[in-house]
Every structure is written in structure tokens, then in C-alpha cells.
Write an enzyme that holds these catalytic residues in place. Structure first.
Site, PDB file in Angstrom:
ATOM      1  N   ASP A 276      -5.445   8.432  37.298  1.00 42.58           N
ATOM      2  CA  ASP A 276      -4.451   8.376  36.355  1.00 42.58           C
ATOM      3  C   ASP A 276      -3.100   9.105  35.930  1.00 42.58           C
ATOM      4  OD1 ASP A 276      -6.983   7.759  34.409  1.00 42.58           O
ATOM      5  OD2 ASP A 276      -7.836   9.981  34.759  1.00 42.58           O
TER       6      ASP A 276
ATOM      7  N   ASN B  46      -4.830   5.592  32.837  1.00 41.07           N
ATOM      8  CA  ASN B  46      -5.558   5.338  33.694  1.00 41.07           C
ATOM      9  C   ASN B  46      -5.200   3.859  34.337  1.00 41.07           C
ATOM     10  OD1 ASN B  46      -8.747   3.505  34.792  1.00 41.07           O
ATOM     11  ND2 ASN B  46      -8.813   5.770  35.326  1.00 41.07           N
TER      12      ASN B  46
ATOM     13  N   ASP C 193     -14.517   5.965  40.331  1.00 42.23           N
ATOM     14  CA  ASP C 193     -14.494   3.972  40.962  1.00 42.23           C
ATOM     15  C   ASP C 193     -12.928   3.814  41.255  1.00 42.23           C
ATOM     16  OD1 ASP C 193     -12.765   4.429  38.698  1.00 42.23           O
ATOM     17  OD2 ASP C 193     -13.357   3.283  37.480  1.00 42.23           O
TER      18      ASP C 193
ATOM     19  N   GLU D 189      -4.697  16.832  29.647  1.00 45.35           N
ATOM     20  CA  GLU D 189      -4.697  16.323  30.145  1.00 45.35           C
ATOM     21  C   GLU D 189      -3.674  16.210  31.946  1.00 45.35           C
ATOM     22  OE1 GLU D 189      -6.928  13.324  31.299  1.00 45.35           O
ATOM     23  OE2 GLU D 189      -7.704  13.569  28.868  1.00 45.35           O
TER      24      GLU D 189
ATOM     25  N   SER E 174      -9.709   4.421  40.654  1.00 45.36           N
ATOM     26  CA  SER E 174      -8.339   4.474  39.794  1.00 45.36           C
ATOM     27  C   SER E 174      -8.055   5.826  39.912  1.00 45.36           C
ATOM     28  CB  SER E 174      -9.038   3.887  38.598  1.00 45.36           C
ATOM     29  OG  SER E 174      -9.785   4.593  38.062  1.00 45.36           O
TER      30      SER E 174
ATOM     31  N   ASN F  79     -10.375   8.730  40.746  1.00 45.62           N
ATOM     32  CA  ASN F  79     -11.903   8.512  39.560  1.00 45.62           C
ATOM     33  C   ASN F  79     -13.039   8.605  40.940  1.00 45.62           C
ATOM     34  OD1 ASN F  79     -10.604   9.800  37.516  1.00 45.62           O
ATOM     35  ND2 ASN F  79      -9.431   8.256  37.707  1.00 45.62           N
TER      36      ASN F  79
END
Length: 166
Positions: free
Chosen positions: A93, A100, A89, A75, A91, A87
Site C-alpha cells: 500500500d 494498494n 498476498d 492508514e 501487494s 500484505n
């Protein structure tokens, strides 16, 4: 006053202005170096064993340690300062566990959402808030909450942590 004296006076004034300007430039350079050092110190890339030590210190179970290490390596590459690209949408991370902001952390100055933290707090070298939030996510969704784990760890050889002292 002769033209020569006038030139000399003007040149000494010019030299004082130039000296003052050089001092200011040095101050700015020093300030920028200090800021760079501060930002560098805020961001940390942990070694694998440092990560294992931090996870143990934050109460992660030994029987899942290799999964957690695999998740973090895939990650965030074990870096505490990572913020993802948006992302699909919109959002993002954050941090070591790439938590998120849509559900788990707040982008305002006030802690909020399900982990009751700001997203900025998830970027700290002190991983205690990130760790608590990651454990909460795991309790609700398991490792499947992280694509890094699903795509790179599930059913695959996990990292070797045998050389990391307990």
C-alpha cells in the site's frame, strides 16, 4: 639527497594526498547531507489542518471530511511517503491513502492499473493523483475499502476539524 630531504619530500606528498582525501571526504559528506535533505523534503507529514486544506483543495466533500481525515490518520499517520510492509498476498500500500498496488497503481515506470498511475506518484507531497485515485476507490467500494477506516472510524468518534479554517 639526504635521508632528511627524502623524508620531507615524502611527508609533503603525504600531506597533499591527505589534503586531497579530506576534500573528497568533505564532498561526499556534503553530497550525503544534500541527498538526505532532498529525501526529507520529499516526505511530508501533514498536520491535521494541512490535511483538511489539501482534501478541500482536491474536491473532497465537506460532509465526509472527518471520515477522510480519520481514514488518512489511521492508514498513513498523515504521511505522504509511507509504503506498507507486504500484505499477505505480496501487494503493498502506498502514500497518504495507502493505495494498494494489486489493483490501483503500477510498479513499473509506466502509469497503469485502475487509477492509471505509478505507485511512486502516490508518494508525492502533491496529493492530487493520490486524491483522484482515493476518490475512485471510494466511488466503487466506499470507505470499506480501507481497513484503517473500518477498524478505527466506522461507528466511532471522528476527528475534530472545527479549528481548521475553510
Amino acid at each position: 639527497m639526504t635521508a632528511y630531504t627524502s623524508k620531507l619530500r615524502n611527508s609533503s606528498v603525504y600531506s597533499e594526498v591527505l589534503k586531497y582525501s579530506k576534500i573528497n571526504n568533505m564532498k561526499w559528506a556534503l553530497l550525503l547531507c544534500a541527498l538526505g535533505l532532498f529525501l526529507y523534503c520529499e516526505a511530508k507529514q501533514l498536520s491535521r489542518c494541512q490535511l483538511v486544506h489539501e482534501l478541500r483543495r482536491n474536491g473532497f466533500p465537506e460532509n465526509k471530511m472527518r471520515d477522510w481525515v480519520c481514514l488518512v490518520e489511521n492508514e498513513s499517520s498523515r504521511r505522504t511517503d509511507i509504503v506498507s510492509r507486504p500484505n499477505t498476498d505480496g501487494s503493498r500500500d502506498y502514500g497518504l491513502f495507502q493505495i494498494n498496488d494489486r489493483y490501483w497503481c503500477s510498479n513499473t515506470g509506466q502509469p497503469g492499473k485502475d487509477c492509471n498511475v505509478t505507485c511512486k506518484e502516490l508518494l508525492s507531497d502533491n496529493i492530487s493523483k493520490s486524491a483522484a485515485c482515493a476518490k475512485k476507490i471510494y466511488q466503487r467500494h466506499g470507505f470499506d475499502a480501507w481497513y484503517g477506516w473500518k477498524n478505527n472510524c466506522r461507528g466511532k468518534p471522528l476527528p475534530n476539524i472545527s479549528s481548521c479554517k475553510k
